[in-house]
Enzyme design. Structure first.
Site, PDB file in Angstrom:
ATOM      1  N   GLU A  95     -44.227  38.452  -6.768  1.00 33.26           N
ATOM      2  CA  GLU A  95     -43.053  37.652  -7.133  1.00 33.26           C
ATOM      3  C   GLU A  95     -43.443  36.618  -8.177  1.00 33.26           C
ATOM      4  O   GLU A  95     -44.596  36.178  -8.232  1.00 33.26           O
ATOM      5  CB  GLU A  95     -42.491  36.995  -5.851  1.00 33.26           C
ATOM      6  CG  GLU A  95     -41.278  36.123  -6.031  1.00 33.26           C
ATOM      7  CD  GLU A  95     -40.054  36.814  -6.617  1.00 33.26           C
ATOM      8  OE1 GLU A  95     -40.158  37.365  -7.744  1.00 33.26           O
ATOM      9  OE2 GLU A  95     -38.987  36.780  -5.991  1.00 33.26           O
ATOM     10  N   ASP A  96     -42.495  36.241  -9.009  1.00 30.54           N
ATOM     11  CA  ASP A  96     -42.767  35.234 -10.032  1.00 30.54           C
ATOM     12  C   ASP A  96     -42.778  33.819  -9.457  1.00 30.54           C
ATOM     13  O   ASP A  96     -43.660  33.025  -9.742  1.00 30.54           O
ATOM     14  CB  ASP A  96     -41.765  35.340 -11.200  1.00 30.54           C
ATOM     15  CG  ASP A  96     -40.315  35.417 -10.735  1.00 30.54           C
ATOM     16  OD1 ASP A  96     -40.045  35.251  -9.524  1.00 30.54           O
ATOM     17  OD2 ASP A  96     -39.439  35.665 -11.589  1.00 30.54           O
ATOM     18  N   ASP A  99     -38.753  29.782  -4.387  1.00 30.98           N
ATOM     19  CA  ASP A  99     -37.965  28.557  -4.479  1.00 30.98           C
ATOM     20  C   ASP A  99     -37.419  28.259  -3.078  1.00 30.98           C
ATOM     21  O   ASP A  99     -38.124  27.712  -2.246  1.00 30.98           O
ATOM     22  CB  ASP A  99     -36.881  28.833  -5.529  1.00 30.98           C
ATOM     23  CG  ASP A  99     -36.027  27.633  -5.867  1.00 30.98           C
ATOM     24  OD1 ASP A  99     -36.546  26.521  -5.846  1.00 30.98           O
ATOM     25  OD2 ASP A  99     -34.836  27.823  -6.164  1.00 30.98           O
ATOM     26  N   ARG A 161     -37.820  34.746 -21.229  1.00 28.93           N
ATOM     27  CA  ARG A 161     -38.799  35.500 -20.439  1.00 28.93           C
ATOM     28  C   ARG A 161     -40.067  35.769 -21.249  1.00 28.93           C
ATOM     29  O   ARG A 161     -41.162  35.840 -20.718  1.00 28.93           O
ATOM     30  CB  ARG A 161     -38.237  36.860 -20.022  1.00 28.93           C
ATOM     31  CG  ARG A 161     -37.149  36.792 -18.973  1.00 28.93           C
ATOM     32  CD  ARG A 161     -36.887  38.181 -18.419  1.00 28.93           C
ATOM     33  NE  ARG A 161     -35.616  38.279 -17.712  1.00 28.93           N
ATOM     34  CZ  ARG A 161     -35.424  37.926 -16.447  1.00 28.93           C
ATOM     35  NH1 ARG A 161     -36.402  37.420 -15.739  1.00 28.93           N
ATOM     36  NH2 ARG A 161     -34.236  38.060 -15.888  1.00 28.93           N
TER      37      ARG A 161
HETATM   38  P1  IMP Z   1     -35.467  31.995  -3.794  1.00 31.10           P
HETATM   39  O1  IMP Z   1     -34.784  33.046  -2.968  1.00 31.10           O
HETATM   40  O2  IMP Z   1     -34.656  30.732  -3.890  1.00 31.10           O
HETATM   41  O3  IMP Z   1     -36.893  31.731  -3.365  1.00 31.10           O
HETATM   42  O4  IMP Z   1     -35.389  32.534  -5.253  1.00 31.10           O
HETATM   43  C1  IMP Z   1     -36.417  32.977  -5.979  1.00 31.10           C
HETATM   44  C2  IMP Z   1     -35.873  33.501  -7.273  1.00 31.10           C
HETATM   45  O5  IMP Z   1     -35.088  32.512  -7.937  1.00 31.10           O
HETATM   46  C3  IMP Z   1     -36.987  33.820  -8.223  1.00 31.10           C
HETATM   47  O6  IMP Z   1     -37.394  35.153  -8.112  1.00 31.10           O
HETATM   48  C4  IMP Z   1     -36.375  33.519  -9.575  1.00 31.10           C
HETATM   49  O7  IMP Z   1     -35.701  34.669 -10.050  1.00 31.10           O
HETATM   50  C5  IMP Z   1     -35.350  32.454  -9.301  1.00 31.10           C
HETATM   51  N1  IMP Z   1     -35.880  31.096  -9.635  1.00 31.10           N
HETATM   52  C6  IMP Z   1     -36.185  30.109  -8.771  1.00 31.10           C
HETATM   53  N2  IMP Z   1     -36.638  29.023  -9.406  1.00 31.10           N
HETATM   54  C7  IMP Z   1     -36.645  29.338 -10.716  1.00 31.10           C
HETATM   55  C8  IMP Z   1     -37.056  28.612 -11.907  1.00 31.10           C
HETATM   56  O8  IMP Z   1     -37.508  27.457 -11.896  1.00 31.10           O
HETATM   57  N3  IMP Z   1     -36.914  29.291 -13.082  1.00 31.10           N
HETATM   58  C9  IMP Z   1     -36.431  30.562 -13.159  1.00 31.10           C
HETATM   59  N4  IMP Z   1     -36.046  31.276 -12.076  1.00 31.10           N
HETATM   60  C10 IMP Z   1     -36.154  30.665 -10.869  1.00 31.10           C
HETATM   61 MG    MG Z   2     -37.005  36.780  -9.376  1.00 32.18          MG
END
Ligand code: IMP
Ligand code: MG
Length: 171
Positions: A95-96, A99, A161
């Site tokens: 995963e990138d 959050d 990106r």
């Molecule tokens: P989560 O389910 O909130 O943990 O979401 C994770 C996803 O939200 C990541 O795979 C990203 O696609 C997106 N995301 C969360 N924070 C960022 C950020 O700072 N920049 C870009 N994409 C983000």
């Molecule tokens: Mg993502």
């Protein structure tokens, strides 16, 4: 909007080499199934898979909990499923950024139902302050503050990106 550099290309690449060495040391011999979460993690997968020295199998999964823009919709949906079976496999989710944790807590549960030998997570970035759901992350590249970042796969409305560095996107 302005871009403020946070992590340089050199710093990212050096850290990924360390992560690859750690992964090689941790796993028993055999193929590692690296599952890339589209689209953001594809650059990280490309570099991390080359930083490990063992055999790898790569596949891609489309899943999103974000709509357009910077705020989470709270909804998780699968936009592309895997082409392979995970039965008996050592699976590493790539995963990138983590959050809220909503995406990955859902995804690990889903993949565990497919009878893999193990499921772990490798993320390049982690924003621990933002967590809503607990996620057990085995490999973290960098912990970052609660800022919206772009570059090295991360986007804002599909833009940025292809930046080599990771930058904070400021209004
Ligand atoms: P989560 O389910 O909130 O943990 O979401 C994770 C996803 O939200 C990541 O795979 C990203 O696609 C997106 N995301 C969360 N924070 C960022 C950020 O700072 N920049 C870009 N994409 C983000
Ligand atoms: Mg993502």
């Amino acid at each position: 909007m302005a871009l403020r550099p946070l992590l340089s290309e050199a710093k990212i690449q050096a850290r990924i080499l360390e992560m690859g060495a750690q992964i090689d040391a941790d796993y028993p011999d055999g193929t590692l199934y690296m599952i890339c979460i589209l689209k953001g993690a594809c650059y990280f997968l490309a570099d991390l898979s080359r930083a490990v020295k063992r055999d790898t199998f790569i596949d891609f999964m489309g899943i999103s909990s974000y709509g357009r823009g910077k705020t989470s919709s709270g909804e998780v949906k699968i936009t592309k499923d895997l082409d392979i079976s995970l039965e008996g496999a050592n699976v590493l989710i790539i995963e990138d950024i983590i959050d809220s944790g909503v995406t990955l807590s859902y995804l690990t549960g889903l993949l565990e139902q497919r009878k893999p030998k193990s499921v772990k997570i490798a993320t390049l970035l982690d924003k621990p302050e933002r967590r809503l759901r607990p996620v057990d992350v085995a490999y973290v590249g960098f912990q970052i503050p609660d800022e919206f970042v772009v570059g090295y796969g991360l986007d804002f409305d599909e833009k940025y990106r292809n930046l080599r560095d990771i930058c904070i996107l400021e209004p």
